[in-house]
Design an enzyme around this catalytic site. Structure first.
Site, PDB file in Angstrom:
ATOM      1  N   HIS A  35       1.080  -1.701  -0.076  1.00 43.27           N
ATOM      2  CA  HIS A  35       0.097  -0.102   0.069  1.00 43.27           C
ATOM      3  C   HIS A  35       1.169   1.607  -0.156  1.00 43.27           C
ATOM      4  O   HIS A  35       0.863   1.626   1.203  1.00 43.27           O
ATOM      5  CB  HIS A  35      -0.697  -0.131   0.925  1.00 43.27           C
ATOM      6  CG  HIS A  35      -2.193   0.600   1.308  1.00 43.27           C
ATOM      7  ND1 HIS A  35      -3.235   1.046   1.622  1.00 43.27           N
ATOM      8  CD2 HIS A  35      -1.584   2.066   0.318  1.00 43.27           C
ATOM      9  CE1 HIS A  35      -3.929   1.859   1.419  1.00 43.27           C
ATOM     10  NE2 HIS A  35      -3.103   3.228   1.301  1.00 43.27           N
ATOM     11  N   GLU A  37      -2.977  -2.147  -2.996  1.00 43.45           N
ATOM     12  CA  GLU A  37      -3.760  -1.137  -2.796  1.00 43.45           C
ATOM     13  C   GLU A  37      -3.455   0.242  -2.700  1.00 43.45           C
ATOM     14  O   GLU A  37      -2.227   1.159  -2.421  1.00 43.45           O
ATOM     15  CB  GLU A  37      -3.495  -0.866  -0.850  1.00 43.45           C
ATOM     16  CG  GLU A  37      -4.299  -2.717  -0.795  1.00 43.45           C
ATOM     17  CD  GLU A  37      -4.797  -3.281   0.467  1.00 43.45           C
ATOM     18  OE1 GLU A  37      -4.932  -4.054   0.394  1.00 43.45           O
ATOM     19  OE2 GLU A  37      -4.039  -2.409   1.380  1.00 43.45           O
ATOM     20  N   HIS A  95      -8.061  -5.392   6.777  1.00 41.96           N
ATOM     21  CA  HIS A  95      -7.658  -4.456   8.050  1.00 41.96           C
ATOM     22  C   HIS A  95      -8.423  -4.924  10.004  1.00 41.96           C
ATOM     23  O   HIS A  95      -8.973  -4.754  10.110  1.00 41.96           O
ATOM     24  CB  HIS A  95      -8.451  -3.190   7.854  1.00 41.96           C
ATOM     25  CG  HIS A  95      -7.794  -1.615   8.839  1.00 41.96           C
ATOM     26  ND1 HIS A  95      -7.047  -0.864   8.181  1.00 41.96           N
ATOM     27  CD2 HIS A  95      -7.795  -1.483  10.152  1.00 41.96           C
ATOM     28  CE1 HIS A  95      -6.807  -0.128   8.994  1.00 41.96           C
ATOM     29  NE2 HIS A  95      -7.338  -0.314   9.948  1.00 41.96           N
TER      30      HIS A  95
END
Length: 237
Positions: free
Chosen positions: A43, A70, A190
């Site tokens: 990410h 991401e 998450h």
């Protein structure tokens, strides 16, 4: 079996803290795959405080499982993804100064934007997922963007499950089933961890992939990276 994609941002954070190349991000990514993980997630953020944009190019050559990038689809990020062409891009509406992702897309408000961005990725044969909260109207909106998958934002699940509230999984299960009915694949991520992943997997239908980084790397400090990856794989069977 749900695929495990390991987010290696924390490895990059540790490397960057000393300015050298220890730990070696590419070697760790190779080892993670060798230990059985089915994917690598990164990410990158605009300030490159952990994953650097160059890392994405370097990883492309050695990730032989699924490669998931991401990020917030700002122009620089879009250019990166179109150049690297990972297996999957996951669109996350995080602010530039966010410590970590903290909300999913409003798929109604940003529908036109998402439609345009997703269409460009799909023209380049890149599977596209969008990060969403477990809200039925949001899932319905996601189905109208052209996305291939959703990624359920699981911070609330993890927080409430740790307090003993197992009913927190219900909206996730409902939204996953709705996504399946709308022909969307289901990912999640998450704050998923060894403590909660088995329960989540058993109660959320059609779960194709989980992306786990912070908890997995933290658990590995005590238990070892290879051992922890195999513990996740066992729970995801």
């Amino acid at each position: 079996m749900t695929k495990l994609s390991v987010n290696i941002n924390k490895i990059a954070t540790l490397r960057n803290s000393r300015g050298g190349n220890t730990p070696d991000l590419l070697k760790v990514a190779k080892d993670i795959q060798g230990f059985g993980a089915e994917g690598i997630t990164i990410h990158p953020r605009p300030d490159e405080r952990h994953i650097r944009y160059q890392d994405a190019y370097d990883l492309k050559a050695i990730v032989y499982t699924e490669f998931n990038i991401e990020g917030n689809p700002i122009p620089k990020f879009i250019d990166l993804v179109l150049s690297v062409k990972p297996t999957q891009v996951t669109l996350v509406p995080d602010a530039e100064d966010a410590i970590t992702s903290n909300a999913g897309w409003d798929t109604k408000k940003y529908k036109d934007f998402l439609v345009d961005v997703i269409a460009e990725f799909k023209r380049n044969d890149i599977r596209t997922s969008i990060f969403v909260d477990p809200v039925t109207k949001i899932i319905e909106g996601a189905a109208k963007t052209g996305a291939d998958r959703i990624e359920l934002y699981t911070e609330e699940f993890a927080s409430e499950y740790a307090k003993g509230n197992k009913d927190v999984v219900i909206p996730y299960a409902k939204c996953a089933q709705l996504a399946i009915d709308l022909k969307l694949g289901v990912n999640a991520g998450h704050d998923l961890s060894l403590d909660n992943i088995k329960f989540f997997k058993e109660n959320v239908p059609g779960l194709l992939e989980v992306s786990i980084g912070h908890a997995l790397i933290s658990e590995s400090i005590y238990l070892g990276l290879e051992n922890v990856i195999n513990m996740y794989l066992h729970r995801l069977k």
